[in-house]
Design a protein around this motif. Structure first.
Motif, short mmCIF file in Angstrom:
data_model
loop_
_atom_site.label_atom_id
_atom_site.label_comp_id
_atom_site.label_asym_id
_atom_site.label_seq_id
_atom_site.Cartn_x
_atom_site.Cartn_y
_atom_site.Cartn_z
N ASP A 12 -23.78 35.91 18.63
CA ASP A 12 -23.27 35.32 17.61
C ASP A 12 -23.17 35.57 16.21
N ASP A 58 -24.05 32.75 21.59
CA ASP A 58 -24.24 31.70 21.23
C ASP A 58 -23.13 30.88 22.46
N LYS A 112 -32.00 27.14 20.05
CA LYS A 112 -32.15 27.94 19.46
C LYS A 112 -33.93 27.13 18.58
#
Length: 215
Positions: A12, A58, A112
């Motif tokens: 990420d 991500d 998320k």
């Protein structure tokens, strides 16, 4: 659970997000964060060297010097670290993103903002060879599976374009950072949607529909 913990790579672009994920994941006795990556390129490099049990990726790396996005990273991982499952971790649940991620080879797609148990379930499922999707994602995907339509996806158009250039399945796989098996799956769908039974017929129909311009 007992035994050796699953080794994870967390990718990420936000250090704070990575730290939060590490704390969350390592609160589970069977999960361990072996490494972190701040870009898609770094994730591919680390995964190739570490061969983790699962990569948490991500979807959209942002900011200056972000490089490739998560979906492109998944495609490259299919070549650099084949067999290492990837779970996409993102704020987005749009159908197009879900389908693109799964077509690229992701084995899971989790939001998320979702409950931690969904993340844990997706990670464990991916490590076991299953597909782990958040409930919101399943809702987006069901419509695509039930009624995929006859229009080619962006990836399928890319495959047809390379077919028109005379590339073999292996060459197409290398050009698009996919496995040959994935290319064959795309071809089956392309043939069905175009009503074709061979490569030449598929290219011809794609040209007729205006999907390709060979002039």
């Amino acid at each position: 659970m007992t035994g050796v913990p699953l080794r994870l790579l967390v990718a990420d672009d936000h250090a704070v997000v990575r730290a939060g994920l590490r704390a969350l994941l390592e609160g589970e006795p069977d999960l361990e964060v072996a490494a972190e990556a701040g870009t898609g390129e770094e994730a591919v490099r680390l995964a190739a060297g570490l061969t983790p049990d699962v990569v948490l990726m991500d979807l959209r790396f942002a900011g200056p010097g972000a490089g490739i996005d998560g979906i492109e990273a998944v495609r490259r991982l299919g070549v650099a670290a084949p067999g290492v499952p990837v779970v996409m971790l993102t704020s987005y649940s749009g159908r197009a993103d879900v389908v693109r991620a799964l077509e690229a080879g992701a084995r899971g797609y989790v939001l998320k903002a979702g409950p931690p148990q969904e993340l844990f379930r997706a990670v464990r499922g991916a490590a076991a060879g299953a597909l782990g999707l958040a409930p919101e994602v399943v809702g987006e995907l069901v419509g695509q599976v039930v009624d995929p339509g006859r229009e080619l996806s962006g990836r399928e158009v890319e495959v047809v374009r390379l077919l028109a250039e005379g590339l073999s399945n292996r060459a197409i796989a290398e050009a698009l950072f996919l496995s040959e098996a994935t290319v064959k799956t795309h071809l089956v769908r392309v043939y069905r949607k175009l009503g074709a039974d061979n490569r030449a017929a598929a290219v011809s129909e794609a040209v007729r529909r205006g999907l390709l311009d060979l002039a």
